[in-house]
Design an enzyme around this catalytic site. Structure first.
Site, short mmCIF file in Angstrom:
data_model
loop_
_atom_site.label_atom_id
_atom_site.label_comp_id
_atom_site.label_asym_id
_atom_site.label_seq_id
_atom_site.Cartn_x
_atom_site.Cartn_y
_atom_site.Cartn_z
N HIS A 166 0.89 -0.93 0.34
CA HIS A 166 -0.65 0.62 0.44
C HIS A 166 0.74 1.11 0.42
O HIS A 166 2.20 1.41 0.60
CB HIS A 166 -0.77 -0.35 0.88
CG HIS A 166 -1.92 -0.85 1.76
ND1 HIS A 166 -3.64 -0.29 1.90
CD2 HIS A 166 -2.28 -2.73 0.79
CE1 HIS A 166 -3.69 -1.94 1.57
NE2 HIS A 166 -3.81 -2.61 1.23
N GLU A 192 0.91 3.82 1.42
CA GLU A 192 1.67 4.29 3.40
C GLU A 192 2.22 3.22 3.40
O GLU A 192 3.38 3.88 3.80
CB GLU A 192 0.21 3.79 4.57
CG GLU A 192 -1.36 5.07 3.82
CD GLU A 192 -2.36 4.25 2.78
OE1 GLU A 192 -3.05 4.97 2.87
OE2 GLU A 192 -1.86 2.79 2.06
N CYS A 237 -6.11 1.79 5.73
CA CYS A 237 -7.17 0.64 6.12
C CYS A 237 -6.11 0.74 7.66
O CYS A 237 -5.51 1.15 8.77
CB CYS A 237 -6.69 -0.86 5.37
SG CYS A 237 -4.71 -0.91 5.18
N CYS A 295 -2.75 -0.62 7.36
CA CYS A 295 -1.66 0.80 7.22
C CYS A 295 -1.77 1.40 8.65
O CYS A 295 -0.97 1.84 9.34
CB CYS A 295 -2.30 1.25 6.51
SG CYS A 295 -1.89 0.92 4.52
#
Length: 142
Positions: free
Chosen positions: A46, A48, A76, A79
């Site tokens: 991801h 992040e 999410c 993260c």
């Protein structure tokens, strides 16, 4: 957030879900990334997470106190956990993520009593632009 949107557009151009993120310390960008799960064959890639990894390398420390993460979509749960472990000072996100978001909607992992470190958030920054980008991406896929 505009730079995050540009990173998200790059992700979309590569067939990735359009999410962009960056980390700032002392008004300087120390890391930036776009989603790359498909290209890297990595479910943890991801934007992040990739930012946190790069910022840790740049800082030579897995803790990132005094840093702010900017991201186009509400982070999410995965993260959010990584953000807490990194000890970020603030998370700023664009659009809320009603299904998978974990830091502001139905789930706010940052507010859990289990964590000593609390991470404040600011949501809704350029929310319409962030939301439109991700909606356009998924509309085109259906």
């Amino acid at each position: 957030m505009r730079r995050c949107l540009a990173l998200a557009q790059d992700a979309a151009a590569n067939g990735e879900v359009p999410v962009g993120a960056l980390i700032v310390r002392d008004n300087h960008v120390i890391a930036e990334a776009a989603n790359a799960q498909i290209g890297r064959c990595d479910p943890t890639a991801h934007a992040e997470i990739l930012c946190l990894r790069e910022a840790g390398l740049q800082s030579e420390n897995y803790r990132l106190p005094g840093c702010t993460l900017y991201t186009t979509i509400e982070p999410c749960l995965m993260c959010a956990g990584a953000i807490i472990h990194a000890r970020l000072a603030l998370v700023v996100f664009g659009a809320p993520e009603p299904r998978a978001g974990a830091v502001g909607g139905d789930i706010n992992y940052f507010e859990s009593m289990a964590h000593v470190h609390k991470v404040p958030t600011t949501g809704g920054v350029l929310a319409e632009e962030c939301r439109a980008l991700i909606q356009q991406f998924f509309r085109a896929r259906r």
